[in-house]
Motif scaffolding. Sequence first.
Motif, PDB file in Angstrom:
ATOM      1  N   ILE A 228      -7.626   9.118  -0.841  1.00 16.47           N
ATOM      2  CA  ILE A 228      -8.960   8.853  -0.288  1.00 16.47           C
ATOM      3  C   ILE A 228      -9.489  10.090   0.428  1.00 16.47           C
ATOM      4  O   ILE A 228     -10.636  10.495   0.240  1.00 16.47           O
ATOM      5  CB  ILE A 228      -8.924   7.625   0.653  1.00 16.47           C
ATOM      6  CG1 ILE A 228      -8.630   6.358  -0.152  1.00 16.47           C
ATOM      7  CG2 ILE A 228     -10.237   7.493   1.431  1.00 16.47           C
ATOM      8  CD1 ILE A 228      -8.336   5.144   0.691  1.00 16.47           C
ATOM      9  N   LEU A 229      -8.655  10.717   1.253  1.00 16.32           N
ATOM     10  CA  LEU A 229      -9.069  11.927   1.966  1.00 16.32           C
ATOM     11  C   LEU A 229      -9.384  13.065   0.991  1.00 16.32           C
ATOM     12  O   LEU A 229     -10.342  13.815   1.199  1.00 16.32           O
ATOM     13  CB  LEU A 229      -7.983  12.366   2.954  1.00 16.32           C
ATOM     14  CG  LEU A 229      -7.839  11.482   4.189  1.00 16.32           C
ATOM     15  CD1 LEU A 229      -6.631  11.920   5.012  1.00 16.32           C
ATOM     16  CD2 LEU A 229      -9.091  11.513   5.031  1.00 16.32           C
ATOM     17  N   ALA A 230      -8.591  13.200  -0.057  1.00 10.32           N
ATOM     18  CA  ALA A 230      -8.841  14.245  -1.054  1.00 10.32           C
ATOM     19  C   ALA A 230     -10.187  14.014  -1.739  1.00 10.32           C
ATOM     20  O   ALA A 230     -10.934  14.967  -2.005  1.00 10.32           O
ATOM     21  CB  ALA A 230      -7.708  14.275  -2.083  1.00 10.32           C
ATOM     22  N   GLU A 231     -10.529  12.763  -2.009  1.00  9.13           N
ATOM     23  CA  GLU A 231     -11.819  12.439  -2.620  1.00  9.13           C
ATOM     24  C   GLU A 231     -12.965  12.765  -1.660  1.00  9.13           C
ATOM     25  O   GLU A 231     -13.990  13.320  -2.062  1.00  9.13           O
ATOM     26  CB  GLU A 231     -11.864  10.961  -3.037  1.00  9.13           C
ATOM     27  CG  GLU A 231     -13.187  10.524  -3.629  1.00  9.13           C
ATOM     28  CD  GLU A 231     -13.554  11.212  -4.944  1.00  9.13           C
ATOM     29  OE1 GLU A 231     -14.698  11.029  -5.382  1.00  9.13           O
ATOM     30  OE2 GLU A 231     -12.731  11.951  -5.530  1.00  9.13           O
ATOM     31  N   TYR A 232     -12.800  12.449  -0.367  1.00 12.21           N
ATOM     32  CA  TYR A 232     -13.817  12.808   0.634  1.00 12.21           C
ATOM     33  C   TYR A 232     -14.026  14.320   0.670  1.00 12.21           C
ATOM     34  O   TYR A 232     -15.157  14.796   0.747  1.00 12.21           O
ATOM     35  CB  TYR A 232     -13.423  12.329   2.028  1.00 12.21           C
ATOM     36  CG  TYR A 232     -13.555  10.839   2.262  1.00 12.21           C
ATOM     37  CD1 TYR A 232     -14.385  10.045   1.493  1.00 12.21           C
ATOM     38  CD2 TYR A 232     -12.844  10.228   3.282  1.00 12.21           C
ATOM     39  CE1 TYR A 232     -14.496   8.693   1.708  1.00 12.21           C
ATOM     40  CE2 TYR A 232     -12.952   8.866   3.515  1.00 12.21           C
ATOM     41  CZ  TYR A 232     -13.779   8.108   2.735  1.00 12.21           C
ATOM     42  OH  TYR A 232     -13.890   6.767   2.963  1.00 12.21           O
ATOM     43  N   GLU A 233     -12.950  15.066   0.623  1.00 10.53           N
ATOM     44  CA  GLU A 233     -13.058  16.524   0.640  1.00 10.53           C
ATOM     45  C   GLU A 233     -13.804  17.018  -0.600  1.00 10.53           C
ATOM     46  O   GLU A 233     -14.689  17.864  -0.508  1.00 10.53           O
ATOM     47  CB  GLU A 233     -11.681  17.181   0.714  1.00 10.53           C
ATOM     48  CG  GLU A 233     -11.775  18.696   0.720  1.00 10.53           C
ATOM     49  CD  GLU A 233     -10.414  19.375   0.736  1.00 10.53           C
ATOM     50  OE1 GLU A 233     -10.356  20.492   1.254  1.00 10.53           O
ATOM     51  OE2 GLU A 233      -9.448  18.800   0.220  1.00 10.53           O
TER      52      GLU A 233
ATOM     53  N   MET B 110       0.849  -1.180   0.000  1.00  9.21           N
ATOM     54  CA  MET B 110       0.000   0.000   0.000  1.00  9.21           C
ATOM     55  C   MET B 110       0.892   1.239   0.000  1.00  9.21           C
ATOM     56  O   MET B 110       1.760   1.397   0.825  1.00  9.21           O
ATOM     57  CB  MET B 110      -0.900  -0.030   1.233  1.00  9.21           C
ATOM     58  CG  MET B 110      -1.784   1.183   1.345  1.00  9.21           C
ATOM     59  SD  MET B 110      -2.727   1.165   2.876  1.00  9.21           S
ATOM     60  CE  MET B 110      -4.342   1.084   2.223  1.00  9.21           C
ATOM     61  N   SER B 111       0.628   2.126  -0.883  1.00 10.57           N
ATOM     62  CA  SER B 111       1.453   3.326  -0.987  1.00 10.57           C
ATOM     63  C   SER B 111       0.983   4.371   0.012  1.00 10.57           C
ATOM     64  O   SER B 111      -0.163   4.396   0.443  1.00 10.57           O
ATOM     65  CB  SER B 111       1.404   3.848  -2.430  1.00 10.57           C
ATOM     66  OG  SER B 111       0.686   5.008  -2.535  1.00 10.57           O
ATOM     67  N   VAL B 112       1.866   5.292   0.356  1.00 11.11           N
ATOM     68  CA  VAL B 112       1.548   6.357   1.293  1.00 11.11           C
ATOM     69  C   VAL B 112       0.547   7.324   0.678  1.00 11.11           C
ATOM     70  O   VAL B 112      -0.252   7.930   1.367  1.00 11.11           O
ATOM     71  CB  VAL B 112       2.853   7.105   1.709  1.00 11.11           C
ATOM     72  CG1 VAL B 112       2.541   8.270   2.603  1.00 11.11           C
ATOM     73  CG2 VAL B 112       3.806   6.140   2.374  1.00 11.11           C
ATOM     74  N   GLN B 113       0.543   7.440  -0.631  1.00 11.09           N
ATOM     75  CA  GLN B 113      -0.370   8.369  -1.298  1.00 11.09           C
ATOM     76  C   GLN B 113      -1.815   7.873  -1.301  1.00 11.09           C
ATOM     77  O   GLN B 113      -2.732   8.658  -1.445  1.00 11.09           O
ATOM     78  CB  GLN B 113       0.095   8.620  -2.734  1.00 11.09           C
ATOM     79  CG  GLN B 113       1.395   9.395  -2.783  1.00 11.09           C
ATOM     80  CD  GLN B 113       1.827   9.634  -4.213  1.00 11.09           C
ATOM     81  OE1 GLN B 113       1.426   8.919  -5.116  1.00 11.09           O
ATOM     82  NE2 GLN B 113       2.646  10.645  -4.404  1.00 11.09           N
ATOM     83  N   MET B 114      -2.029   6.584  -1.124  1.00  9.33           N
ATOM     84  CA  MET B 114      -3.380   6.027  -1.160  1.00  9.33           C
ATOM     85  C   MET B 114      -4.293   6.670  -0.114  1.00  9.33           C
ATOM     86  O   MET B 114      -5.369   7.143  -0.464  1.00  9.33           O
ATOM     87  CB  MET B 114      -3.325   4.510  -0.985  1.00  9.33           C
ATOM     88  CG  MET B 114      -4.659   3.866  -1.071  1.00  9.33           C
ATOM     89  SD  MET B 114      -5.185   3.825  -2.766  1.00  9.33           S
ATOM     90  CE  MET B 114      -6.193   2.400  -2.718  1.00  9.33           C
TER      91      MET B 114
END
Length: 179
Positions: A9-14, A1-5
């Motif tokens: 996800i948080l950016a999509e929630y925002e 799992m990458s750190v950007q994942m």
Amino acid sequence: MSVQMPFAILAEYERLSLVHQAGVPEQIEAPGLWRGIAFRIGARRLASSIGEVNEIMLPQVLTPVPGTRPWLLGVANVRGNLVPVVDLGLFLFDSVTLTGERTRVLLVRQGNSGSVGLLVDEVSGQRSLTLEMQSDAEGEDDPRLQRFVERNVRIEAQRLGIFSMLRLTRAVDFQQAAA
């Protein structure tokens, strides 16, 4: 799992939350602005004043109550309080609400006699009505809703009935749940 994942996800929630964000503060506090909680029963879209809906919950485990009308589904334990839960679609339209992932229970006060839960097909969030929207309101043509729907307004080309929870909880037939 990458750190950007997780960040993605948080950016999509925002992004999703900003799509549904409330108006700017001057719109929220504007005189004549009505705010409510929109919900759906079957094909009908309704909204009740934000002050009439205390809580929105997922459907709860219910204990049936013998000798009651079919629309009284049972009682739920909500933080130590027994709350009757009514299938609002069955009460209003004689149509059973099928429980799914979008089904919710609106918790509404019943004057001095506690709260009641109303099972609805879906809650679509908060809606605000301006004075202009309210002035273009239409009456209710469905006889099953006329005593509860004060007016109908158009929001984004959809008809939205303004539903009075106070009128519902004071209706004699709603209060008489015994079969």
